[in-house]
Design an enzyme around this catalytic site. Structure first.
Site, PDB file in Angstrom:
ATOM      1  N   ASP A 218      31.704  51.670  38.878  1.00  0.00           N
ATOM      2  CA  ASP A 218      31.753  50.330  39.455  1.00  0.00           C
ATOM      3  C   ASP A 218      32.434  49.507  38.374  1.00  0.00           C
ATOM      4  O   ASP A 218      31.828  49.234  37.328  1.00  0.00           O
ATOM      5  CB  ASP A 218      30.348  49.790  39.735  1.00  0.00           C
ATOM      6  CG  ASP A 218      30.404  48.440  40.414  1.00  0.00           C
ATOM      7  OD1 ASP A 218      31.086  47.543  39.880  1.00  0.00           O
ATOM      8  OD2 ASP A 218      29.797  48.257  41.482  1.00  0.00           O
ATOM      9  N   HIS A 219      33.706  49.177  38.573  1.00  0.00           N
ATOM     10  CA  HIS A 219      34.457  48.645  37.437  1.00  0.00           C
ATOM     11  C   HIS A 219      33.919  47.297  36.950  1.00  0.00           C
ATOM     12  O   HIS A 219      34.192  46.885  35.837  1.00  0.00           O
ATOM     13  CB  HIS A 219      35.970  48.607  37.725  1.00  0.00           C
ATOM     14  CG  HIS A 219      36.428  47.468  38.562  1.00  0.00           C
ATOM     15  ND1 HIS A 219      36.354  47.460  39.933  1.00  0.00           N
ATOM     16  CD2 HIS A 219      36.993  46.278  38.220  1.00  0.00           C
ATOM     17  CE1 HIS A 219      36.851  46.329  40.398  1.00  0.00           C
ATOM     18  NE2 HIS A 219      37.250  45.585  39.384  1.00  0.00           N
TER      19      HIS A 219
ATOM     20  N   HIS B 116      29.771  45.636  43.666  1.00  0.00           N
ATOM     21  CA  HIS B 116      29.986  44.771  42.499  1.00  0.00           C
ATOM     22  C   HIS B 116      28.987  43.604  42.430  1.00  0.00           C
ATOM     23  O   HIS B 116      28.456  43.299  41.371  1.00  0.00           O
ATOM     24  CB  HIS B 116      31.402  44.177  42.513  1.00  0.00           C
ATOM     25  CG  HIS B 116      32.487  45.209  42.618  1.00  0.00           C
ATOM     26  ND1 HIS B 116      32.448  46.405  41.947  1.00  0.00           N
ATOM     27  CD2 HIS B 116      33.653  45.220  43.311  1.00  0.00           C
ATOM     28  CE1 HIS B 116      33.541  47.105  42.224  1.00  0.00           C
ATOM     29  NE2 HIS B 116      34.287  46.406  43.055  1.00  0.00           N
TER      30      HIS B 116
HETATM   31  O1  LIG Z   1      36.856  46.777  43.864  1.00  0.00           O
HETATM   32  C1  LIG Z   1      37.524  45.819  44.181  1.00  0.00           C
HETATM   33  O2  LIG Z   1      37.696  44.826  43.289  1.00  0.00           O
HETATM   34  C2  LIG Z   1      38.809  43.937  43.399  1.00  0.00           C
HETATM   35  C3  LIG Z   1      38.483  42.738  42.507  1.00  0.00           C
HETATM   36  O3  LIG Z   1      38.367  43.186  41.198  1.00  0.00           O
HETATM   37  P1  LIG Z   1      38.602  42.206  39.981  1.00  0.00           P
HETATM   38  O4  LIG Z   1      38.382  43.046  38.792  1.00  0.00           O
HETATM   39  O5  LIG Z   1      40.022  41.702  40.117  1.00  0.00           O
HETATM   40  O6  LIG Z   1      37.645  41.078  40.129  1.00  0.00           O
HETATM   41  C4  LIG Z   1      39.034  43.501  44.821  1.00  0.00           C
HETATM   42  O7  LIG Z   1      40.257  42.792  44.911  1.00  0.00           O
HETATM   43  C5  LIG Z   1      39.134  44.710  45.708  1.00  0.00           C
HETATM   44  O8  LIG Z   1      39.243  44.290  47.072  1.00  0.00           O
HETATM   45  C6  LIG Z   1      37.924  45.589  45.568  1.00  0.00           C
HETATM   46  O9  LIG Z   1      38.137  46.818  46.246  1.00  0.00           O
END
Ligand SMILES: O=C1O[C@H](COP(=O)(O)O)[C@@H](O)[C@H](O)[C@H]1O
Ligand SMILES: NC(=O)C1=CN([C@@H]2O[C@H](COP(=O)(O)OP(=O)(O)OC[C@H]3O[C@@H](n4cnc5c(N)ncnc54)[C@H](OP(=O)(O)O)[C@@H]3O)[C@@H](O)[C@H]2O)C=CC1
Length: 504
Positions: A179-180, A242
């Site tokens: 989960d990045h 997230h």
């Molecule tokens: O996992 C995802 O995250 C992005 C947003 O990531 P961020 O690091 O730029 O906040 C999101 O745009 C995407 O739809 C989603 O799959």
């Protein structure tokens, strides 16, 4: 750190190019890779090793956070990479892959430590895990680990099915569910902020905090991902994973020892204490929205239904806001407001703690002076910043807000994928989602999914380029609160320093 083989399924894909190779390269430059390692990228096309190394080099030139180092270092990194043609759906190919992995282990004289990264469509996860086991790739004298990308299922049942299938080939402690958001430096900093600051530790509870607001707003729309996004929506794409991870990281009680197991146990307790909603209660606590045509910086923006690949009758959610309650002794009675959406006014991921404000009714009010609540603001993205909003006397003797601030130099910070890949290589799963967290998150979200799918909850339209549906502000207004720091509201003047005459 153990020498190892890094086997990348989806090695020709978008994520590999944009995030995974740059992460490995930057770790290599920072000497955070094992002494010896082999990287094997997989895909269906026929590509020679040299061609593939060139493709990786191009992706580093485009996406690496730092410029390529001297040719020698870059060359050494590229030479560790091999390409292998494999159709995941064809079982026989896995034996050839096993032979290549073993050949490289022998050439480099490295033990059978194997890290498999599944950067492919989720429908392929199960087949890959099965074939890794069946082919013998997973039978090693060293360790084996599986990094798995999102989405992990599309509802509670499919997530449970997937987990059951994966668990036939990998033990829970071998599975690293990425989960990045958990790799973002400011999210990883949350525990330190609380642990290393007794003042924050003392205040981090319902005695002093009035509400907590967690926002992940994006300016981008659906982009080229219509096929995936229109079936996922903000609820599956961002909220179930997230946003609930941010909630857990914010609300967890700090364990005595910040070990992987204890942190994961404490995170789990947050979800266990989350007050469940029935399908019929969803509308009272959850707002769903979809963007309509709008404008940003003078540029016209399409509405969601007009985006390429989206059906004109789509009822998909591009915005979700929710009021959640954590019924434990730390947070009972304190609302947590969470919102995420696409095509909003600004890119901002942040957590705002609004403190209780007993001063509201006392002498300052009588003197007609505005004493706002103290706020602790943790900005996660795009800036990495911790701010405390305090009240202080100005030169005219009037109370005004001031901001005590720490702004990290984001350019020096490793990217989320870098931190997470490094953790997985080291065998530290603290910032990966445990199955129990994923399951509890789906369990909480399931009635919301059903209420959306059955259209029990209204789909509010909002203008692209603004702050989402009015109903989202209404949700907080019902409790006497408002979203802080939206950038054209009165409070944003605070963040823009218009009202802040002084900053500490
Ligand atoms: O996992 C995802 O995250 C992005 C947003 O990531 P961020 O690091 O730029 O906040 C999101 O745009 C995407 O739809 C989603 O799959
Ligand atoms: N891209 C992103 O920003 C993000 C992606 N993710 C997740 O990461 C994963 C990968 O996404 P992304 O890189 O965007 O996807 P892409 O469509 O860009 O890449 C898919 C990869 O899978 C390979 N592939 C597909 N079918 C097969 C097959 N039968 N046999 C072997 N290889 C196959 C493709 O190889 P080839 O076509 O060369 O055979 C390609 O390397 C997904 O789970 C996605 O949800 C998560 C967060 C963000």
């Amino acid at each position: 750190m153990d020498s190892m083989s890094f086997v990348l399924f989806g090695g020709t894909g978008d994520l590999a190019k944009r995030k995974i190779y740059p992460a490995l390269y930057n770790l290599f430059i920072d000497q955070k890779m094992p002494k010896s390692f082999s990287i094997i990228g997989l895909g269906r096309k026929e590509i020679s090793d040299k061609e593939f190394q060139l493709q990786v080099k191009q992706s580093l030139q485009t996406f690496s956070r730092r410029a390529l180092e001297s040719d020698e270092k870059t060359q050494a990194f590229l030479e560790s990479i091999r390409y292998h043609q494999l159709d995941i759906t064809k079982k026989e190919g896995f034996l050839d892959l096993l032979n290549l992995v073993k050949k490289r282990e022998l050439e480099l004289n490295i033990p059978e430590n194997r890290l498999f990264y599944l950067s492919v469509a989720p429908e392929l996860f199960e087949t890959i895990a099965f074939n890794i086991k069946d082919s013998g790739l997973g039978t090693t004298k060293g360790w084996k680990r599986l990094i798995i990308e999102k989405p992990f299922g599309r509802d509670l049942k499919s997530a449970r099915d997937l987990n059951e299938k994966l668990s036939k080939s990998f033990n829970e402690d071998e599975i690293y569910r990425i989960d990045h958001y958990l790799g973002k430096p400011m999210v990883q900093n949350l525990e330190a902020l609380e642990l290393a600051n007794p003042v924050l530790q003392a205040l981090w509870n319902n005695q002093f905090i009035a509400n907590v607001q967690i926002t992940a707003s994006e300016t981008v729309g659906v982009e080229e991902r219509a096929g995936y996004y229109d079936n996922a929506g903000a609820i599956r794409d961002m909220f179930q994973n997230h946003m609930l991870q941010l909630l857990m990281m914010t609300a967890m009680h700090l364990p005595k020892n910040v070990t992987t197991d204890e942190v994961r146990t404490e995170k789990r307790k947050v979800l266990e204490a989350l007050r469940p909603m029935t399908k019929d209660e969803v509308t009272s606590h959850v707002v769903r929205g979809q963007y309509a045509a709008g404008e940003q910086n003078g540029k016209k923006l399409l509405g969601y239904k007009q985006e390429p690949g989206i059906d004109i009758s789509s009822q998909n959610d591009t915005f979700v806001a929710a009021r959640l309650w954590i019924d434990n002794s730390f947070w009972k009675g304190i609302p947590f407001y969470i919102r995420t959406g696409k095509r909003l006014k600004e890119k901002s991921t942040r957590i705002v703690f609004e403190f209780k404000n007993p001063m509201q009714d006392d002498l300052y009010k009588k003197r007609n002076e505005l004493v706002g609540p103290n706020l602790l603001v943790i900005e996660i993205n795009p800036s990495e910043r911790v701010s405390f909003y305090l009240n202080s006397k100005n030169i005219d003797g009037k109370i005004e807000p001031v901001r005590a601030d720490y702004l990290a130099n984001a350019a020096d910070q490793p990217e989320a994928y870098e931190l997470l890949v490094h953790d997985a290589i080291r065998g530290d799963a603290k910032f990966f989602a445990h199955w129990k967290e994923v399951e509890l998150a789906w369990q909480f979200v399931q009635p919301i999914l059903e209420a959306f799918e059955e259209n029990l909850t209204p789909l509010h339209s909002y203008k692209a380029g603004l702050f989402g549906p009015d109903a989202s502000s209404q949700l907080l207004a019902e409790d006497g609160f408002k979203w802080w720091l939206d950038s054209d509201s009165e409070e944003s003047d605070l963040s823009e320093n218009k009202k802040l005459k002084r900053s500490i």
